[in-house]
Design an enzyme around this catalytic site. Structure first.
Site, mmCIF file in Angstrom:
data_model
loop_
_atom_site.group_PDB
_atom_site.id
_atom_site.type_symbol
_atom_site.label_atom_id
_atom_site.label_comp_id
_atom_site.label_asym_id
_atom_site.label_seq_id
_atom_site.Cartn_x
_atom_site.Cartn_y
_atom_site.Cartn_z
ATOM 1 N N GLY A 133 -20.846 -11.304 -26.121
ATOM 2 C CA GLY A 133 -19.447 -11.030 -25.685
ATOM 3 C C GLY A 133 -19.237 -12.196 -24.485
ATOM 4 O O GLY A 133 -20.238 -12.711 -23.978
ATOM 5 N N CYS A 165 5.113 -5.982 1.467
ATOM 6 C CA CYS A 165 5.651 -4.723 1.324
ATOM 7 C C CYS A 165 5.231 -3.907 2.408
ATOM 8 O O CYS A 165 5.619 -4.083 3.574
ATOM 9 C CB CYS A 165 5.343 -4.034 -0.203
ATOM 10 S SG CYS A 165 6.127 -2.448 -0.395
ATOM 11 N N TYR A 166 4.347 -2.982 2.421
ATOM 12 C CA TYR A 166 3.611 -2.248 3.330
ATOM 13 C C TYR A 166 3.227 -3.000 4.628
ATOM 14 O O TYR A 166 3.489 -2.859 5.590
ATOM 15 C CB TYR A 166 2.482 -1.362 2.983
ATOM 16 C CG TYR A 166 1.832 -0.579 4.227
ATOM 17 C CD1 TYR A 166 2.235 0.548 4.871
ATOM 18 C CD2 TYR A 166 0.555 -0.987 4.586
ATOM 19 C CE1 TYR A 166 1.663 1.327 5.757
ATOM 20 C CE2 TYR A 166 -0.249 -0.721 5.851
ATOM 21 C CZ TYR A 166 0.662 0.663 6.287
ATOM 22 O OH TYR A 166 -0.128 1.198 7.183
ATOM 23 N N HIS A 211 7.621 -7.483 -4.166
ATOM 24 C CA HIS A 211 6.031 -8.026 -5.032
ATOM 25 C C HIS A 211 6.053 -9.473 -5.428
ATOM 26 O O HIS A 211 6.380 -9.535 -6.693
ATOM 27 C CB HIS A 211 5.620 -6.787 -5.564
ATOM 28 C CG HIS A 211 5.371 -5.814 -4.931
ATOM 29 N ND1 HIS A 211 4.102 -5.545 -4.194
ATOM 30 C CD2 HIS A 211 6.021 -4.558 -4.618
ATOM 31 C CE1 HIS A 211 4.143 -4.268 -3.651
ATOM 32 N NE2 HIS A 211 5.241 -3.740 -3.895
ATOM 33 N N SER A 267 -24.850 -9.513 -24.794
ATOM 34 C CA SER A 267 -24.424 -8.939 -25.846
ATOM 35 C C SER A 267 -23.784 -10.162 -26.809
ATOM 36 O O SER A 267 -23.274 -9.811 -27.897
ATOM 37 C CB SER A 267 -23.164 -8.075 -25.482
ATOM 38 O OG SER A 267 -22.117 -8.851 -24.923
ATOM 39 N N GLY A 286 0.840 -1.265 0.045
ATOM 40 C CA GLY A 286 0.019 0.070 -0.117
ATOM 41 C C GLY A 286 0.748 1.292 0.016
ATOM 42 O O GLY A 286 2.077 1.217 0.302
ATOM 43 N N GLU A 333 3.675 -11.111 -6.196
ATOM 44 C CA GLU A 333 2.481 -11.291 -7.099
ATOM 45 C C GLU A 333 2.682 -10.667 -8.451
ATOM 46 O O GLU A 333 1.925 -11.237 -9.314
ATOM 47 C CB GLU A 333 1.476 -10.583 -6.321
ATOM 48 C CG GLU A 333 1.460 -8.853 -6.423
ATOM 49 C CD GLU A 333 2.439 -8.424 -5.194
ATOM 50 O OE1 GLU A 333 3.197 -9.226 -4.579
ATOM 51 O OE2 GLU A 333 2.030 -7.390 -4.947
ATOM 52 N N ASP A 370 -18.042 -11.683 -21.323
ATOM 53 C CA ASP A 370 -18.410 -11.521 -20.046
ATOM 54 C C ASP A 370 -19.882 -11.482 -19.774
ATOM 55 O O ASP A 370 -20.418 -11.915 -18.872
ATOM 56 C CB ASP A 370 -17.896 -10.205 -19.569
ATOM 57 C CG ASP A 370 -16.547 -9.847 -19.927
ATOM 58 O OD1 ASP A 370 -15.736 -11.023 -19.807
ATOM 59 O OD2 ASP A 370 -15.962 -8.666 -20.110
ATOM 60 N N SER A 371 -20.802 -10.920 -20.676
ATOM 61 C CA SER A 371 -22.049 -10.689 -20.200
ATOM 62 C C SER A 371 -22.644 -12.475 -20.491
ATOM 63 O O SER A 371 -23.627 -12.910 -19.949
ATOM 64 C CB SER A 371 -23.038 -10.063 -21.334
ATOM 65 O OG SER A 371 -22.951 -10.277 -22.450
ATOM 66 N N LYS A 428 -9.944 -11.764 -16.996
ATOM 67 C CA LYS A 428 -10.646 -12.394 -18.029
ATOM 68 C C LYS A 428 -10.396 -13.936 -18.490
ATOM 69 O O LYS A 428 -11.229 -14.629 -18.747
ATOM 70 C CB LYS A 428 -10.068 -11.766 -19.409
ATOM 71 C CG LYS A 428 -10.814 -11.760 -20.645
ATOM 72 C CD LYS A 428 -11.895 -10.732 -20.727
ATOM 73 C CE LYS A 428 -12.728 -10.934 -22.078
ATOM 74 N NZ LYS A 428 -13.651 -9.858 -22.197
#
Ligand code: XMP
Length: 511
Positions: free
Chosen positions: A225, A83-84, A169, A223, A56, A171, A227-228, A367
């Site tokens: 796509g 880190c933080y 980090h 749509s 952070g 990650e 995601d929807s 995604k």
């Protein structure tokens, strides 16, 4: 969720927080990001097997520095501070944090000592460092397990109490073996078995949606796509026919796409499916319009009009389903792109639909995780693996004014391009690929005849985040085959070009 496998990630507002969650899940361990001030009692009651403190921007001595409940350290569960998070742990447990004169930033060689956190590594590892404060004195019971040329404590451990801190980090991709460090923490230190899979996410989300929605009704703008589609599939699994999906077919989809969406959602799913064939409506409003922003605006407005009209027929709904995914959340937070193009997601929020609450079941997913969920739910690969397709559809790939004839030409050319790229495996190295119909006609020769026909532009880009992109290095042989097929098979096209512009300065789409 399997409670015995839960890791909680305490959010101290670091920019990579979601990545930490992603890495933990890649280790097949379920995790959630929670507020940094969650009580120790709640952590205990949730049965967490370990906690991770994120990085952070704050300094532990800052006036508004976010703190954690110190009782967390008495729960008897492992803690990893990043880190933080490491500085906060040090500070809370009686060590000392100092401010350096200079920020340590970049990919830096870190010397590792023996620790279960670094099991399976050699003693040197390149890690991403990004900090100004550093740990100067360790709290009691801690030992150094890594350092760099300028950071005396790049990683620390209290083996007995299972507290670990890393200044770098783990990650991010820039840290070599980063995921392995997280894997060691969650499995070897917290004792998770690593048996969580997307199927568990699906099961738990479906259960939670069932509880939340009960007998209520939900509405989803589909749509086609990824995601929807995946959001709708989750709701379909949870509430079946209490979900209505409205698919506004604006006539600007790619070849066969509308039918494919109907095939999956109209026939295989229990939820109600309404396909609104609004092609004529859209095309008549778009007739003669050349300006890209005006086109986008018209499509956005007309989409909302059609959607609202249909929604009104259904009457009051309780929930509106949105396919928001994590990158959307980040992007809209930063407002990136807004000044360049007015991005429109089909499924944007209508003003006049009466609903109680929005549900966004994919809000925390990336995604590739969304695609996995889609597969779990039985959505076919050709839908799940689709490269991104913009809300305004082919309207922004026909440069200038739009006609049905132009759209049909583009659909055919685009289909051939995609088919050939997929055949040669180029889809593995390109993140988005499509054809566009330029507003240019040029002279050609076919047999003994002069032609005066359209020029098709092919665009394929390789990108991580769609903010910047380079053109995909497609082999000449593939391009040649695509070009030859397009001019031979698609009427009114006599020239094909490949766009080799990066983003910036060009954007990915043409309008
Ligand atoms: P640009 O053209 O801005 O595109 O470089 C970046 C990414 O965004 C997609 N894009 C859109 N997606 N609605 C969408 O849902 C839009 O209006 C829109 N415009 C661009 C584009 O396909 C690319 O992936």
């Amino acid at each position: 969720m399997q409670k015995e496998e839960l890791i909680l990630i305490l959010d101290f507002c670091g920019q990579y927080n979601q990545l930490i969650a992603r890495r933990v899940r890649e280790c097949n361990v379920y995790c959630e990001i929670v507020r940094h001030d969650i009580s120790a009692e709640e952590i205990k009651s949730r049965g967490a097997k370990g906690v991770i403190f994120t990085g952070g921007p704050a300094s532990v001595y800052g006036d508004n520095a976010p703190k954690c409940d110190p009782e967390i350290f008495n729960l008897g569960i492992p803690v990893l501070g990043i880190c933080y998070g490491m500085q906060l742990m040090t500070h809370t447990l009686g060590g000392k944090v100092e401010r350096a004169d200079k920020r340590e930033y970049g990919e830096i060689e870190v010397n590792f000592s023996k620790s279960v956190l670094f099991d399976g590594f050699t003693d040197k590892n390149v890690c991403l460092m990004s900090h100004t404060d550093y740990v100067e004195t360790l709290p009691q019971g801690f030992e150094k397990i890594a350092d760099t040329a300028s950071c005396p404590y790049a990683a620390i451990e209290n083996k007995e109490r299972r507290f670990y801190g890393i200044q770098f980090h783990a990650e991010v991709n820039n840290t070599v073996n980063g995921t392995k460090i997280i894997d060691n923490f969650v499995k070897k230190i917290c004792g998770c078995s690593g048996s969580w899979e997307m199927s568990s996410f699906v099961k738990e989300t479906v259960k939670a949606l069932k509880e939340k929605i009960g007998d209520g009704k939900a509405l989803c703008a589909l749509s086609g796509g990824v995601d929807s589609s995946v959001a709708a599939a989750l709701l379909n699994a949870a509430i079946g026919e209490n979900l209505t999906c409205i698919f506004v077919d604006h006539g600007l989809m790619r070849k066969n796409e509308g039918d494919e969406v109907e095939e999956v959602f109209g026939k295989r799913f229990k939820s109600k499916f309404i396909r609104v064939n609004a092609e004529e409506r859209f095309l008549s409003r778009l007739a003669g319009v050349e300006d890209p922003e005006t086109k986008r605006k018209i499509i956005g407005e007309e989409f909302i009009n059609v959607f609202e009209e249909e929604a009104k027929k259904i009457g009051k709904v309780d929930f509106l389903v949105q396919g928001t995914i994590y990158p959307d959340v980040v992007e809209s937070g930063k407002g990136i792109g807004a000044s360049i193009k007015s991005h429109h997601n089909v499924g944007g929020l209508p003003d006049h639909v009466d609903f109680k609450e929005i549900v966004e079941p994919l809000r925390d997913l990336f995604k590739d995780e969304v695609r996995k969920v889609g597969r779990e739910l039985g959505i076919p690969d050709y839908l799940v693996d689709r490269p991104p397709f913009p809300g305004p559809g082919l309207a922004i790939r026909v440069i200038g004014d739009i006609t049905k004839e132009k759209l049909d030409i583009l659909r055919e050319a685009d289909y051939i391009f995609r088919e050939e790229l997929e055949r040669d495996g180029i889809n593995k190295i390109s993140n988005q690929y499509f054809a566009a119909l330029t507003n240019v006609k040029s002279v050609g020769v076919m047999g003994d005849y002069r032609t005066y026909d359209y020029m098709i532009a092919l665009r394929a880009v390789t990108t991580m985040d769609f903010m910047t992109a380079t053109f995909t290095r497609i082999p000449y042989e593939t391009l040649e085959r695509v070009s030859s097929r397009i001019v031979n098979e698609v009427k009114n096209v006599n020239r094909v070009v490949y766009d080799i512009t990066g983003k910036p300065p060009a954007t990915i789409e043409y309008e």
